[in-house]
Design a protein around this motif. Sequence first.
Motif, PDB file in Angstrom:
ATOM      1  N   GLU B 234      43.038  37.123  34.519  1.00  0.00           N
ATOM      2  CA  GLU B 234      41.591  37.003  34.257  1.00  0.00           C
ATOM      3  C   GLU B 234      40.793  37.219  35.541  1.00  0.00           C
ATOM      4  O   GLU B 234      39.773  37.899  35.533  1.00  0.00           O
ATOM      5  N   ASP B 235      41.242  36.658  36.651  1.00  0.00           N
ATOM      6  CA  ASP B 235      40.556  36.911  37.919  1.00  0.00           C
ATOM      7  C   ASP B 235      40.597  38.389  38.292  1.00  0.00           C
ATOM      8  O   ASP B 235      39.607  38.955  38.750  1.00  0.00           O
ATOM      9  N   VAL B 236      41.762  39.002  38.104  1.00  0.00           N
ATOM     10  CA  VAL B 236      41.881  40.434  38.410  1.00  0.00           C
ATOM     11  C   VAL B 236      40.872  41.229  37.583  1.00  0.00           C
ATOM     12  O   VAL B 236      40.128  42.070  38.106  1.00  0.00           O
ATOM     13  N   LEU B 237      40.823  40.951  36.272  1.00  0.00           N
ATOM     14  CA  LEU B 237      39.944  41.723  35.384  1.00  0.00           C
ATOM     15  C   LEU B 237      38.470  41.454  35.694  1.00  0.00           C
ATOM     16  O   LEU B 237      37.617  42.317  35.474  1.00  0.00           O
ATOM     17  N   ASN B 238      38.173  40.287  36.179  1.00  0.00           N
ATOM     18  CA  ASN B 238      36.770  39.947  36.437  1.00  0.00           C
ATOM     19  C   ASN B 238      36.313  40.295  37.846  1.00  0.00           C
ATOM     20  O   ASN B 238      35.156  40.637  38.044  1.00  0.00           O
ATOM     21  N   LEU B 239      37.221  40.254  38.813  1.00  0.00           N
ATOM     22  CA  LEU B 239      36.810  40.434  40.208  1.00  0.00           C
ATOM     23  C   LEU B 239      37.046  41.853  40.732  1.00  0.00           C
ATOM     24  O   LEU B 239      36.499  42.228  41.763  1.00  0.00           O
ATOM     25  N   CYS B 240      37.877  42.614  40.052  1.00  0.00           N
ATOM     26  CA  CYS B 240      38.206  43.970  40.536  1.00  0.00           C
ATOM     27  C   CYS B 240      37.924  45.011  39.465  1.00  0.00           C
ATOM     28  O   CYS B 240      38.735  45.908  39.227  1.00  0.00           O
ATOM     29  N   ASN B 241      36.794  44.896  38.831  1.00  0.00           N
ATOM     30  CA  ASN B 241      36.469  45.767  37.696  1.00  0.00           C
ATOM     31  C   ASN B 241      35.233  46.598  38.041  1.00  0.00           C
ATOM     32  O   ASN B 241      34.200  46.496  37.406  1.00  0.00           O
ATOM     33  N   THR B 242      35.350  47.412  39.083  1.00  0.00           N
ATOM     34  CA  THR B 242      34.198  48.195  39.557  1.00  0.00           C
ATOM     35  C   THR B 242      34.050  49.482  38.742  1.00  0.00           C
ATOM     36  O   THR B 242      34.983  49.905  38.061  1.00  0.00           O
ATOM     37  N   ASP B 243      32.891  50.111  38.853  1.00  0.00           N
ATOM     38  CA  ASP B 243      32.690  51.350  38.093  1.00  0.00           C
ATOM     39  C   ASP B 243      33.548  52.499  38.623  1.00  0.00           C
ATOM     40  O   ASP B 243      33.868  53.428  37.879  1.00  0.00           O
ATOM     41  N   VAL B 244      33.897  52.465  39.898  1.00  0.00           N
ATOM     42  CA  VAL B 244      34.756  53.541  40.420  1.00  0.00           C
ATOM     43  C   VAL B 244      36.240  53.263  40.166  1.00  0.00           C
ATOM     44  O   VAL B 244      37.069  54.156  40.329  1.00  0.00           O
ATOM     45  N   ALA B 245      36.556  52.030  39.776  1.00  0.00           N
ATOM     46  CA  ALA B 245      37.962  51.693  39.497  1.00  0.00           C
ATOM     47  C   ALA B 245      37.997  50.646  38.389  1.00  0.00           C
ATOM     48  O   ALA B 245      38.359  49.498  38.593  1.00  0.00           O
ATOM     49  N   PRO B 246      37.627  51.074  37.182  1.00  0.00           N
ATOM     50  CA  PRO B 246      37.484  50.122  36.079  1.00  0.00           C
ATOM     51  C   PRO B 246      38.830  49.673  35.502  1.00  0.00           C
ATOM     52  O   PRO B 246      39.824  50.390  35.567  1.00  0.00           O
ATOM     53  N   TRP B 247      38.827  48.501  34.924  1.00  0.00           N
ATOM     54  CA  TRP B 247      39.977  48.018  34.160  1.00  0.00           C
ATOM     55  C   TRP B 247      39.762  48.281  32.671  1.00  0.00           C
ATOM     56  O   TRP B 247      38.684  48.005  32.136  1.00  0.00           O
ATOM     57  N   TYR B 248      40.809  48.780  32.054  1.00  0.00           N
ATOM     58  CA  TYR B 248      40.824  48.886  30.600  1.00  0.00           C
ATOM     59  C   TYR B 248      41.868  47.904  30.070  1.00  0.00           C
ATOM     60  O   TYR B 248      42.959  47.798  30.636  1.00  0.00           O
ATOM     61  N   VAL B 249      41.513  47.192  29.024  1.00  0.00           N
ATOM     62  CA  VAL B 249      42.466  46.278  28.379  1.00  0.00           C
ATOM     63  C   VAL B 249      43.056  46.999  27.178  1.00  0.00           C
ATOM     64  O   VAL B 249      42.335  47.361  26.240  1.00  0.00           O
TER      65      VAL B 249
END
Lengths: 301, 301
Positions: B234-249
């Motif tokens: 959850e921290d990863v998805l919330n803290l490292c979810n930038t527009d240049v490097a987005p997370w997809y679930v």
Amino acid sequence: MTMIIKDFPAPGSNYSTSDLRQILRARPSTTIAELDPDATPGLPTEEDARKLTMAMGPELSAYQERLYAESKTESCQDRRVLVVLQGLDTSGKSGIVRHVFGLVDPQGVKIKAFKKPTKEELSHDFLWRINKAVPERGYIGIFDRSQYEDVLVVRVDELVPPEVWKQRFELINEFEKGLSDQGVTIIKCFLHISPQEQEARLLARLADPSKHWKYSRDDVTVRSKWYDYMAAYEDVLNLCNTDVAPWYVIPSNKKWYRNWAVASLLLDHLEEMSPQWPPADFDVAEQIEAVKNSLSYSANG
Amino acid sequence: MTMIIKDFPAPGSNYSTSDLRQILRARPSTTIAELDPDATPGLPTEEDARKLTMAMGPELSAYQERLYAESKTESCQDRRVLVVLQGLDTSGKSGIVRHVFGLVDPQGVKIKAFKKPTKEELSHDFLWRINKAVPERGYIGIFDRSQYEDVLVVRVDELVPPEVWKQRFELINEFEKGLSDQGVTIIKCFLHISPQEQEARLLARLADPSKHWKYSRDDVTVRSKWYDYMAAYEDVLNLCNTDVAPWYVIPSNKKWYRNWAVASLLLDHLEEMSPQWPPADFDVAEQIEAVKNSLSYSANG
């Protein structure tokens, strides 16, 4: 170009892929002009070849997975496969990687294309960069060009004196013997095309804007030295054709034959290696219980 | 586990793969328990998913080749793709490499699986080994595990103090921004399975001797920390979810949905990049003549 490869069975003859190893193996005193690049020994139709090649996909994949699995055990085996692809421009090195090795899980395959050596590579002996690229145990490695460039382009373009490159045949044999002793199954394929076929393929590239990026002005320079390259390849086929690292001559004017032949050789070697699923290094019943009891779902699930 | 991913359209709704980017993108304040790993937004049947995934093969291949071609020009572009796959054991990282990236020419793909760091790797900062594995221009790179292990297993197993791993979210964001500035299109996929599905998959491995080599006693230990991992994710998805490097679930309980979704995301990004065949850096007509005149066949042919 009407000569056929000596001792090739007539098209349509029955023989197994293990016969193919005998048939395509470079003979002592090979003269390249005697080898017909249009030959398709044993495979009369293009349709058959395509179907058979595709059908080898699941078999190759299954062997690749077992080879990889085998390498993961503690008392591991160091076995791996190294396929060396050599041939002049347009002979189909890339095509084989795409069409044959593309049939296998990409995680089990290590592809290395050797380009003009870098400054760092040149500051070492010629086998340094080759050795670095040898596949780890459990993998199928592919060399797109190889140590043989050091007795091919290096010789034809006189990049080192003759006494240097002449010594390399023996160095290569020793190197390959060492790899074999360390578990590497070596399959060397010379992709044999005619100069007429190369002309047709280069012209096809020039006719298609989406293929221009594959073309270089240097291609013509290399092509103009065709017969020098053939002489150099004859020495390679005759001087570095050991039983632990044999050369196979793949008639490659027909792409579908070339792909089928390389896939068949790979499959036959893997069958011979016969990699096995490793036994469990744990108590299965115990682990089944452990998995079932490892997590309570009530908290968040 | 009856919740569905917020804002997912109902199964069977019409939307394009570019909508999929919106749909699967991790939301701010993502709570993993709210994300349904059984969801299959937009894809009602398994049969459709398998067909559509296979049908993307030629498209993905065509884009990969153009991306590679584009990088070969002198005024080259530094563009490349990096797909990051993260997820717990059995979530399907290897399966995606085999089934999605196996559709593409293996010569255009660079796969890097990050294992437990070696002594040498540990003597550097945590991004050192990651940076070394970033794909060269023109390639599609895949990270099977990644820099995120340094805020996942490292955090859960307390391998470094909290003040060290807490600092890494920002370091990772800066690192990914730097990659993006240098032409890397980053696609990060969290493969989301339920603990029940993991149990079923681990038990299936244990039931099949040909899958025992994939099983390790450590798997149970990791599994027992499931909810610690979910908090870390959850921290990863919330803290490292930038527009240049987005997370997809990626809901990954259904393998066919998982494969289709990752293939669709990759295809959509490649379409957006729209790599182009580079123009010839030579005079085509001149080179056609040069090829035709480069060799006389009379001597040996």
